[in-house]
Design a protein around this motif. Sequence first.
Motif, mmCIF file in Angstrom:
data_model
loop_
_atom_site.group_PDB
_atom_site.id
_atom_site.type_symbol
_atom_site.label_atom_id
_atom_site.label_comp_id
_atom_site.label_asym_id
_atom_site.label_seq_id
_atom_site.Cartn_x
_atom_site.Cartn_y
_atom_site.Cartn_z
ATOM 1 N N GLY A 1 5.663 -3.349 1.391
ATOM 2 C CA GLY A 1 4.959 -3.067 2.568
ATOM 3 C C GLY A 1 3.598 -3.708 2.901
ATOM 4 N N VAL A 2 3.026 -3.296 3.550
ATOM 5 C CA VAL A 2 1.482 -3.986 4.066
ATOM 6 C C VAL A 2 0.746 -4.316 2.821
ATOM 7 C CG1 VAL A 2 -0.694 -3.833 5.141
ATOM 8 C CG2 VAL A 2 1.295 -3.125 6.272
ATOM 9 N N ASN A 3 0.229 -5.507 2.628
ATOM 10 C CA ASN A 3 -0.427 -5.893 1.383
ATOM 11 C C ASN A 3 0.357 -6.524 0.148
ATOM 12 O OD1 ASN A 3 -2.938 -6.186 2.709
ATOM 13 N ND2 ASN A 3 -3.373 -3.947 2.534
ATOM 14 N N ALA A 4 1.823 -6.274 0.368
ATOM 15 C CA ALA A 4 2.410 -6.643 -0.684
ATOM 16 C C ALA A 4 2.471 -8.249 -0.591
ATOM 17 C CB ALA A 4 4.002 -6.149 -0.430
ATOM 18 N N ASP B 1 0.768 -1.256 0.209
ATOM 19 C CA ASP B 1 0.051 -0.145 -0.015
ATOM 20 C C ASP B 1 0.819 1.256 -0.132
ATOM 21 O OD1 ASP B 1 -2.191 -1.694 -0.060
ATOM 22 O OD2 ASP B 1 -2.389 -1.437 2.108
ATOM 23 N N ASP B 2 1.686 1.449 0.915
ATOM 24 C CA ASP B 2 2.632 2.606 1.041
ATOM 25 C C ASP B 2 4.128 2.383 0.774
ATOM 26 O OD1 ASP B 2 0.405 4.013 1.945
ATOM 27 O OD2 ASP B 2 0.695 3.245 4.101
ATOM 28 N N ARG C 1 1.837 -12.713 2.027
ATOM 29 C CA ARG C 1 1.220 -11.482 2.299
ATOM 30 C C ARG C 1 2.041 -10.607 3.349
ATOM 31 N NH1 ARG C 1 -4.368 -11.975 1.915
ATOM 32 N NH2 ARG C 1 -4.137 -11.811 -0.442
ATOM 33 N N ILE C 2 2.362 -9.598 2.978
ATOM 34 C CA ILE C 2 2.709 -8.645 4.146
ATOM 35 C C ILE C 2 1.811 -8.196 5.039
ATOM 36 C CG2 ILE C 2 4.453 -6.670 4.703
ATOM 37 C CD1 ILE C 2 5.784 -9.000 3.485
ATOM 38 N N THR C 3 1.661 -8.280 6.405
ATOM 39 C CA THR C 3 0.818 -7.970 7.295
ATOM 40 C C THR C 3 1.137 -6.705 8.075
ATOM 41 O OG1 THR C 3 1.274 -9.638 8.894
ATOM 42 C CG2 THR C 3 -0.299 -10.202 7.161
ATOM 43 N N GLU C 4 2.313 -6.595 8.556
ATOM 44 C CA GLU C 4 2.871 -5.606 9.134
ATOM 45 C C GLU C 4 4.154 -5.072 8.554
ATOM 46 O OE1 GLU C 4 4.031 -4.778 14.011
ATOM 47 O OE2 GLU C 4 3.579 -6.558 13.434
#
Length: 148
Positions: free
Chosen positions: A48-51, A43-44, A65-68
């Motif tokens: 990062g998150v959701n990659a 996302d950012d 999936r990246i969660t943090e």
Amino acid sequence: MQSIHVSRVFEADAATVFDVISDHAGYASLPGVRRAWLRQTGDDHRDGVNAERVLDLGLARIVERITEYDPGNALGYQIIESPLPIKHLGARLLFETLPGTTPRTRVHWRSQLRARTPLVQAPVAFAIARQMGFAYGIALRIWARRLR
């Protein structure tokens, strides 16, 4: 349920260690990983998150999936696609700055999983968790050497 925990001290600051470990492309240099790429960017931040990062292991592919994504502090992920007969409940890497005059960081890598089939849950989850813990330890050792 099986829990995995490995840790290692790095002779580098937490931000540098985080950058190395969170970079999806660097996973291709680990034993058994042929290629690593992003199926979806975060996302950012790219990683990062959701990659969603794909690890090509030759005969199998794993998608995480990246969660943090907290640079220099924590990185979390969950395996969302795998040929393994497990349900990955998530993993988290914590980056702990150690006191002293030279930069040192302890990385704690924790992960939890369970088998998908209840009848063989204990032996299957145990065997896979042992292999994952071994692989995590090797990865941390390789990254620590790279940062010396």
